[in-house]
Design a protein around this motif. Structure first.
Motif, PDB file in Angstrom:
ATOM      1  N   GLU A 189       0.838  -1.209   0.000  1.00 44.52           N
ATOM      2  CA  GLU A 189       0.000   0.000   0.000  1.00 44.52           C
ATOM      3  C   GLU A 189       0.872   1.259   0.000  1.00 44.52           C
ATOM      4  OE1 GLU A 189      -0.425  -2.585   2.225  1.00 44.52           O
ATOM      5  OE2 GLU A 189      -1.969  -3.429   0.883  1.00 44.52           O
ATOM      6  N   ARG A 190       1.882   1.272   0.857  1.00 47.29           N
ATOM      7  CA  ARG A 190       2.742   2.462   0.959  1.00 47.29           C
ATOM      8  C   ARG A 190       3.513   2.677  -0.348  1.00 47.29           C
ATOM      9  NH1 ARG A 190       3.511   7.086   1.486  1.00 47.29           N
ATOM     10  NH2 ARG A 190       5.407   7.954   2.384  1.00 47.29           N
ATOM     11  N   LEU A 191       4.001   1.580  -0.897  1.00 42.07           N
ATOM     12  CA  LEU A 191       4.757   1.668  -2.151  1.00 42.07           C
ATOM     13  C   LEU A 191       3.838   2.161  -3.282  1.00 42.07           C
ATOM     14  CD1 LEU A 191       7.667   1.005  -2.832  1.00 42.07           C
ATOM     15  CD2 LEU A 191       6.990  -1.356  -3.263  1.00 42.07           C
ATOM     16  N   ASP A 192       2.611   1.660  -3.279  1.00 37.06           N
ATOM     17  CA  ASP A 192       1.613   2.063  -4.270  1.00 37.06           C
ATOM     18  C   ASP A 192       1.365   3.579  -4.170  1.00 37.06           C
ATOM     19  OD1 ASP A 192      -0.282   1.768  -6.288  1.00 37.06           O
ATOM     20  OD2 ASP A 192      -1.895   1.259  -4.883  1.00 37.06           O
ATOM     21  N   GLU A 193       1.273   4.059  -2.932  1.00 37.23           N
ATOM     22  CA  GLU A 193       1.059   5.495  -2.701  1.00 37.23           C
ATOM     23  C   GLU A 193       2.204   6.321  -3.295  1.00 37.23           C
ATOM     24  OE1 GLU A 193      -0.587   5.309   1.697  1.00 37.23           O
ATOM     25  OE2 GLU A 193       0.808   6.999   1.470  1.00 37.23           O
ATOM     26  N   ILE A 194       3.434   5.887  -3.004  1.00 36.36           N
ATOM     27  CA  ILE A 194       4.606   6.634  -3.491  1.00 36.36           C
ATOM     28  C   ILE A 194       4.645   6.616  -5.019  1.00 36.36           C
ATOM     29  CG2 ILE A 194       7.143   6.635  -3.577  1.00 36.36           C
ATOM     30  CD1 ILE A 194       7.073   5.448  -0.708  1.00 36.36           C
ATOM     31  N   LEU A 195       4.414   5.437  -5.604  1.00 38.76           N
ATOM     32  CA  LEU A 195       4.474   5.329  -7.067  1.00 38.76           C
ATOM     33  C   LEU A 195       3.349   6.126  -7.712  1.00 38.76           C
ATOM     34  CD1 LEU A 195       5.384   1.523  -7.316  1.00 38.76           C
ATOM     35  CD2 LEU A 195       6.860   3.461  -7.895  1.00 38.76           C
ATOM     36  N   THR A 196       2.176   6.121  -7.082  1.00 43.33           N
ATOM     37  CA  THR A 196       1.046   6.881  -7.623  1.00 43.33           C
ATOM     38  C   THR A 196       1.366   8.369  -7.615  1.00 43.33           C
ATOM     39  OG1 THR A 196      -0.488   5.209  -6.805  1.00 43.33           O
ATOM     40  CG2 THR A 196      -1.431   7.367  -7.349  1.00 43.33           C
ATOM     41  N   GLU A 197       1.979   8.811  -6.522  1.00 41.21           N
ATOM     42  CA  GLU A 197       2.320  10.225  -6.439  1.00 41.21           C
ATOM     43  C   GLU A 197       3.335  10.604  -7.524  1.00 41.21           C
ATOM     44  OE1 GLU A 197       3.084  13.332  -2.821  1.00 41.21           O
ATOM     45  OE2 GLU A 197       2.621  11.254  -2.323  1.00 41.21           O
ATOM     46  N   LEU A 198       4.324   9.723  -7.736  1.00 46.27           N
ATOM     47  CA  LEU A 198       5.318  10.001  -8.782  1.00 46.27           C
ATOM     48  C   LEU A 198       4.674   9.967 -10.174  1.00 46.27           C
ATOM     49  CD1 LEU A 198       8.340   7.965  -7.334  1.00 46.27           C
ATOM     50  CD2 LEU A 198       8.176  10.469  -7.529  1.00 46.27           C
ATOM     51  N   ASP A 199       3.720   9.049 -10.376  1.00 44.46           N
ATOM     52  CA  ASP A 199       3.008   8.978 -11.659  1.00 44.46           C
ATOM     53  C   ASP A 199       2.328  10.308 -11.979  1.00 44.46           C
ATOM     54  OD1 ASP A 199       3.645   6.322 -11.947  1.00 44.46           O
ATOM     55  OD2 ASP A 199       1.696   5.555 -11.310  1.00 44.46           O
ATOM     56  N   GLY A 200       1.922  11.016 -10.913  1.00 41.65           N
ATOM     57  CA  GLY A 200       1.187  12.259 -11.099  1.00 41.65           C
ATOM     58  C   GLY A 200       2.075  13.442 -11.437  1.00 41.65           C
ATOM     59  N   ILE A 201       3.384  13.248 -11.435  1.00 41.23           N
ATOM     60  CA  ILE A 201       4.304  14.355 -11.743  1.00 41.23           C
ATOM     61  C   ILE A 201       4.700  14.247 -13.214  1.00 41.23           C
ATOM     62  CG2 ILE A 201       6.501  15.452 -11.150  1.00 41.23           C
ATOM     63  CD1 ILE A 201       6.265  14.177  -8.356  1.00 41.23           C
ATOM     64  N   ASP A 202       4.278  15.214 -14.010  1.00 37.75           N
ATOM     65  CA  ASP A 202       4.456  15.126 -15.468  1.00 37.75           C
ATOM     66  C   ASP A 202       5.899  14.928 -15.904  1.00 37.75           C
ATOM     67  OD1 ASP A 202       1.878  15.158 -16.166  1.00 37.75           O
ATOM     68  OD2 ASP A 202       1.773  17.331 -16.613  1.00 37.75           O
ATOM     69  N   HIS A 203       6.827  15.678 -15.276  1.00 36.82           N
ATOM     70  CA  HIS A 203       8.210  15.595 -15.774  1.00 36.82           C
ATOM     71  C   HIS A 203       8.925  14.308 -15.374  1.00 36.82           C
ATOM     72  CE1 HIS A 203       8.354  18.051 -11.987  1.00 36.82           C
ATOM     73  NE2 HIS A 203       9.318  17.198 -11.696  1.00 36.82           N
ATOM     74  N   VAL A 204       8.372  13.531 -14.439  1.00 38.02           N
ATOM     75  CA  VAL A 204       9.006  12.250 -14.076  1.00 38.02           C
ATOM     76  C   VAL A 204       8.601  11.208 -15.117  1.00 38.02           C
ATOM     77  CG1 VAL A 204       9.156  10.393 -12.352  1.00 38.02           C
ATOM     78  CG2 VAL A 204       9.140  12.787 -11.625  1.00 38.02           C
ATOM     79  N   GLU A 205       9.563  10.862 -15.971  1.00 39.45           N
ATOM     80  CA  GLU A 205       9.250   9.953 -17.083  1.00 39.45           C
ATOM     81  C   GLU A 205       9.404   8.488 -16.703  1.00 39.45           C
ATOM     82  OE1 GLU A 205      11.864  11.112 -20.246  1.00 39.45           O
ATOM     83  OE2 GLU A 205      11.063  13.154 -20.322  1.00 39.45           O
ATOM     84  N   VAL A 206      10.365   8.180 -15.856  1.00 41.66           N
ATOM     85  CA  VAL A 206      10.573   6.790 -15.423  1.00 41.66           C
ATOM     86  C   VAL A 206      10.894   6.742 -13.937  1.00 41.66           C
ATOM     87  CG1 VAL A 206      11.416   5.726 -17.570  1.00 41.66           C
ATOM     88  CG2 VAL A 206      13.018   6.887 -16.076  1.00 41.66           C
ATOM     89  N   VAL A 207      10.532   5.605 -13.348  1.00 39.24           N
ATOM     90  CA  VAL A 207      10.871   5.359 -11.947  1.00 39.24           C
ATOM     91  C   VAL A 207      11.648   4.052 -11.901  1.00 39.24           C
ATOM     92  CG1 VAL A 207       9.956   4.879  -9.643  1.00 39.24           C
ATOM     93  CG2 VAL A 207       8.845   6.593 -11.093  1.00 39.24           C
ATOM     94  N   ARG A 208      12.677   4.054 -11.071  1.00 37.85           N
ATOM     95  CA  ARG A 208      13.458   2.828 -10.881  1.00 37.85           C
ATOM     96  C   ARG A 208      13.414   2.450  -9.418  1.00 37.85           C
ATOM     97  NH1 ARG A 208      19.429   3.834 -12.990  1.00 37.85           N
ATOM     98  NH2 ARG A 208      19.049   6.074 -13.013  1.00 37.85           N
ATOM     99  N   ILE A 209      13.447   1.153  -9.150  1.00 41.16           N
ATOM    100  CA  ILE A 209      13.527   0.684  -7.768  1.00 41.16           C
ATOM    101  C   ILE A 209      14.776  -0.184  -7.638  1.00 41.16           C
ATOM    102  CG2 ILE A 209      12.420  -0.720  -5.977  1.00 41.16           C
ATOM    103  CD1 ILE A 209       9.722   0.017  -7.206  1.00 41.16           C
ATOM    104  N   GLY A 210      15.564   0.102  -6.622  1.00 42.07           N
ATOM    105  CA  GLY A 210      16.722  -0.744  -6.319  1.00 42.07           C
ATOM    106  C   GLY A 210      16.363  -1.625  -5.132  1.00 42.07           C
TER     107      GLY A 210
END
Ligand SMILES: *Cc1c(COP(=O)(O)O)cnc(C)c1O
Length: 438
Positions: A189-210
């Motif tokens: 749930e927490r990870l989903d929240e963070i990724l959803t928030e990043l999805d909402g930022i137009d200039h963020v084109e990709v997200v990576r997880i280590g």
């Protein structure tokens, strides 16, 4: 599910008296029963360490604690404990207490390049976002080991929000790298929240997880996690396998799930003395990785964090390994060997040299076999003077935002439109004198 080994059964019985075999597959159970003390370690594996090792252990964990998932513990080869690559990555060594000349608490200056809590902004277009400070297994070679288990460095909600605000208000950031700790120790749930928030930022084109969970806690890669992740494309994952023995059936299943969800997978290894500093081991590792749809991404030179001196190899060992890979095996099996520059200069690629010499019309090269060859350059090449007037350029790039593009570093020295003729380190004595004289 394959049948359990005798060793796995003994580990379950030792770490949890109510433990039943099916618990093994439950990542929460694995986390709750991480092995953190010597008695449990010995009993679970049926080994006994001598008095000297017990004493060393106590001193070392007082500074750098131990935590090993029952799963990762089960990979230890007890018949040759001292030389086992899994043991060496997981079990404290008294050598960690040695701080050698040149060691640093924060060699990568992650603190200094941090414009907002939890964020390291080092490169122009991407940031490291530390969203968790916990790990399931404490790698003995961790670059951030000074902070492992440190309650003060757990990111609070407010800090996370400030970090997220920085990303939202910095339009240059097109790539966000979630790290930690291990982001996969957060709940779905927490990870989903963070990724959803990043999805909402137009200039963020990709997200990576280590994450190292496919290596030390493959049970974490559940169907529900993967179903959530696939809603957040384009999402890339980098994992951290260091030795071919780590690619077990469970690890391979975890990788299959991630790859089947369309997530491109990469791997970052650290070159570790006594663990994987051998061309044959590295070759076996990269072959197993690509067979499981994981692209070797980086091979890191072990950095200068305190307590890692026994893991460091000369850079020549890394070059030798690269020499044994390049040309000898598929190009996509070959990682980039990098040194993360002390002081925060970022990752610097190093490689064997293939360009031997050159004249105005030919370059002289050697290949992986030692064959020396030449490449004839064009007799004439009409340079196109670049004044960044792309509209009127014969190349007709038509790139949006080209006018905002700024050349930096060596690229700047090569740009026609920039007058800079040299890059001078700040504090250079000779330049200082010139200024003083002026
Ligand atoms: C490694 C790293 C990155 C990502 O670098 P890539 O070369 O793009 O993988 C970004 N920020 C920091 C601080 C890093 O250490």
């Amino acid at each position: 599910m394959q049948t359990m080994s005798k060793q796995q059964k003994q580990i379950i019985r030792t770490v949890d008296e109510d433990g039943v075999l099916s618990h093994w597959r439950d990542w929460h159970w694995q986390l709750r029963h991480c092995v953190r003390d010597l008695d449990t370690f010995e009993k679970a594996l049926g080994v006994q360490l001598d008095a000297r090792m017990r004493e060393d252990f106590a001193r070392t964990v007082a500074k750098f604690p131990m935590s090993i998932t029952p799963y990762y513990l089960s990979l230890i080869n007890t018949s040759d404990l001292a030389n086992d690559p899994v043991f060496r990555q997981a079990f404290p060594s008294p050598l960690e207490m040695i701080i050698s000349r040149g060691d640093m608490a924060d060699p990568l200056h992650e603190g200094e390049d941090s414009p907002a809590p939890c964020v390291t902004h080092r490169y122009p277009d991407r940031v490291l976002f530390l969203v968790s400070n916990t790990c399931s297994m404490y790698c003995r070679h961790c670059t951030r080991k000074r902070r492992v288990g440190d309650l003060a460095s757990i990111p609070s909600r407010e800090e996370m929000r400030a970090g997220m605000d920085y990303i939202r208000h910095t339009p240059q950031i097109r790539d966000v790298l979630l790290s930690g700790g291990d982001p996969f120790l957060l709940s779905d749930e927490r990870l989903d929240e963070i990724l959803t928030e990043l999805d909402g930022i137009d200039h963020v084109e990709v997200v990576r997880i280590g994450t190292r969970t496919p290596v030390v806690l493959p049970q974490r890669i559940t169907d529900s996690l993967v179903d959530m992740l696939r809603m957040h494309h384009p999402l890339w994952i980098n994992t951290h396998f260091n030795h071919p023995r780590e690619l077990t059936a469970s690890a391979r299943r975890a990788l299959t799930r991630l790859a089947d969800a369309g997530i491109p997978l990469g791997n970052q290894s650290v070159l570790l003395a006594g663990v994987n500093d051998c061309p044959r081991i590295m070759r076996a590792l990269v072959h197993k990785l690509v067979a499981n749809r994981v692209r070797p991404y980086y091979l890191y030179q072990c950095d200068l964090s305190e307590g890692l001196s026994h893991f460091r190899t000369p850079v020549g060992k890394g070059i030798q390994i690269m020499e044994s890979l390049i040309g000898h095996t598929s190009g996509f099996c070959v990682p980039t060997y990098v040194i993360d520059a002390p002081g925060g200069g970022g990752k610097i690629p190093v490689s064997p040299n293939y360009l031997i010499s050159w004249s105005t019309n030919k370059v002289v090269l050697r290949n992986y076999e030692g064959v020396i060859t030449t490449y004839k350059q064009p007799d004439s090449h009409e340079p196109i003077f670049c004044n960044r007037d792309c509209e009127n350029c014969s190349l007709q790039l038509g790139l949006e935002d080209a006018d905002e593009w700024k050349a930096v570093g060596i690229e700047k020295l090569m740009a026609d439109h920039d007058e800079t003729i040299s890059l001078v380190p700040a504090g250079n004595g000779r330049y200082q004198r010139r200024e003083d004289d002026a």
